[in-house]
Design a protein around this motif. Sequence first.
Motif, PDB file in Angstrom:
ATOM      1  N   VAL A  11       0.559  -1.243   0.152  1.00  0.00           N
ATOM      2  CA  VAL A  11      -0.004  -0.062  -0.030  1.00  0.00           C
ATOM      3  C   VAL A  11       0.908   1.343  -0.029  1.00  0.00           C
ATOM      4  CG1 VAL A  11      -2.043  -1.152   1.234  1.00  0.00           C
ATOM      5  CG2 VAL A  11      -0.212  -0.072   2.539  1.00  0.00           C
ATOM      6  N   TYR A  12       1.927   1.253   0.688  1.00  0.00           N
ATOM      7  CA  TYR A  12       2.925   2.447   0.687  1.00  0.00           C
ATOM      8  C   TYR A  12       3.348   2.739  -0.532  1.00  0.00           C
ATOM      9  CZ  TYR A  12       7.502   4.321   0.607  1.00  0.00           C
ATOM     10  OH  TYR A  12       8.640   5.130   0.233  1.00  0.00           O
ATOM     11  N   TYR A  31      -0.204   1.537   8.161  1.00  0.00           N
ATOM     12  CA  TYR A  31      -0.272   0.371   7.821  1.00  0.00           C
ATOM     13  C   TYR A  31       0.583  -0.485   8.918  1.00  0.00           C
ATOM     14  CZ  TYR A  31       0.299  -4.121   5.181  1.00  0.00           C
ATOM     15  OH  TYR A  31       0.703  -5.327   4.831  1.00  0.00           O
ATOM     16  N   SER A  66      -0.986  -0.863  12.203  1.00  0.00           N
ATOM     17  CA  SER A  66      -1.978  -1.873  12.263  1.00  0.00           C
ATOM     18  C   SER A  66      -1.422  -3.323  12.148  1.00  0.00           C
ATOM     19  CB  SER A  66      -2.941  -1.670  10.987  1.00  0.00           C
ATOM     20  OG  SER A  66      -3.524  -0.381  11.082  1.00  0.00           O
ATOM     21  N   ALA A  67      -0.351  -3.283  11.404  1.00  0.00           N
ATOM     22  CA  ALA A  67       0.325  -4.769  11.141  1.00  0.00           C
ATOM     23  C   ALA A  67       0.864  -5.293  12.252  1.00  0.00           C
ATOM     24  CB  ALA A  67       1.145  -4.794  10.058  1.00  0.00           C
ATOM     25  N   ASP A  81      -3.418  -9.113   1.560  1.00  0.00           N
ATOM     26  CA  ASP A  81      -2.413  -8.073   1.305  1.00  0.00           C
ATOM     27  C   ASP A  81      -1.049  -8.571   1.403  1.00  0.00           C
ATOM     28  OD1 ASP A  81      -3.389  -7.214   3.544  1.00  0.00           O
ATOM     29  OD2 ASP A  81      -2.042  -5.393   3.586  1.00  0.00           O
ATOM     30  N   PHE A 100      -6.884  -1.545   9.629  1.00  0.00           N
ATOM     31  CA  PHE A 100      -6.762  -2.145   8.466  1.00  0.00           C
ATOM     32  C   PHE A 100      -7.929  -1.736   7.697  1.00  0.00           C
ATOM     33  CE2 PHE A 100      -3.942  -5.282  10.031  1.00  0.00           C
ATOM     34  CZ  PHE A 100      -2.789  -5.249   9.021  1.00  0.00           C
ATOM     35  N   ILE A 115      -7.182   1.859   6.181  1.00  0.00           N
ATOM     36  CA  ILE A 115      -6.091   1.638   5.346  1.00  0.00           C
ATOM     37  C   ILE A 115      -6.732   1.325   3.914  1.00  0.00           C
ATOM     38  CG2 ILE A 115      -4.067   0.705   4.772  1.00  0.00           C
ATOM     39  CD1 ILE A 115      -3.228   0.732   7.913  1.00  0.00           C
TER      40      ILE A 115
END
Length: 496
Positions: free
Chosen positions: A90-91, A110, A113-114, A232, A387, A390
């Motif tokens: 996503v980055y 992200y 959250s990860a 993802d 998430f 995001i």
Amino acid sequence: MDAEVRTDAGDLAEYGYKQELRRSLSAWSVFAIGFATISPVVGIYAVVQLGFMFSGASWIWAVVAAFVGQLLVACVYAELSSQFPVTGGVYQWVRRLAGPRQGWLVGWLYLASAVASLTTVAYLGAAWLYLLFSDAAMSPTAHVLLGVVFVAVALGINLLGVNPVKRFLDAGIIAEGVASIAVSLVLLVFARHNGFGLLFHTLGASTASGGSATAGFLTCLAVAGWAFLGFDATTQVAEETEQPRRSVPRALIRAYLFVAFTVLLTGMAVTLALAHPDQAVSGKIADPVFTAVTSGLGDWAEKPFILVVLVAFFACAISIQTYIGRAVYAFARDRQLPFSPTLATVGPRQIPWVSLVVTAVLAALGLLLGLNGNAAATLISFGSGGFYFIFLYVAVVALVARLTGRWQPSAGELNLGRTGLVVNVLAVLWLMFESVNVAWPRTELAPVGGSWIQVWAVVLVFSALFVIGLGYVVVAKPHTKLAPAAAPAAETMETV
């Protein structure tokens, strides 16, 4: 094979990066990472108890709704991963479609959250590790310490290199198959106590939501969203995958669909196999899955089943640790974090070992929340909320890029054509709804006796992270530190 490696490395060079990580993952290995991260076993155990509490036997329909909504998001992500086969997920996508500043913000959120998701899986898995040795009540301290064991094991296997990770994840998939599909089929065929009509009854669960069945279903849907996170993860290993433009998006969709099938099958089998499903609603049955399995198969199955579930939890933790380490590496490689040169270090095994260690330490520190009673619901709510915000951010960026012509999905090997725009719009609508639903402050999802801070945990923590990230962008200006090769001129255009 050599020609494929050279082609993949050359493809990577077009994005301004050299091949540092070992490109040795096959399409099957990427599928395994996605499957283990989404993990039907972890997903079902995270939501089934709360599902019964708020929606009774009809909790399964919240899972169906979450599956359909997240399938839309998975399709958008598949197109993006085919277009941009670069580690960072996503980055990288947001940075290239909306500009470096927005890319940094979504990457920062992200990562937070990860790390929270790794903490959550370790916390949930710790209960099963304890159950392997004792039936007595587990203290909060023991829960936290066993959670640290989960994080340490996940880190240790990841530090051994890519091949050990692949082997353990293969074992994890076998465990998932035994614990989920095989057992579910046995329960449905030989141990079913209820007809399928039971799936349309709340069994009085609405009392937990002030007498409203709708409120109970929405609460259940907020929790059910956890079961479909992690697809993802496949995008974070793009630079270690052979032919990533084709392999990564296909592995993403296949892993998602296989997990969804397994979760729905297991959820239905467990619900119909319970002799007294109303006791799962009242809380008399604290673990519906374990009760259904041991009563359906016999007491002899107790320890073997626990072992199989443990393997699945460890595989999930290992896979999460794998993709978090790559996400931090991608961020640090672009000089976007403090101590970036150190965090971007790639060791002799061609893995970002420093990033792996740092994220493991952060996840272990998050386990301290477990000292305050049962933190499972709070951790699940925050992990899901982070998430989903995001997902929404990325889906909106993708939609705007489509409409303005900045993104042409047809450039990737996987694209949905004109249908892609419709899917993207529907994904945004679903995510707008579910993000609010997950973040909605609910006392019933906070620990018993919890403070207002725990009730508003998702909103407060995510807002704090956003403010911190925004402050860092304004003060440190990380988006200006991108190496020239990693920041083509087209990317300097900002949409805000």
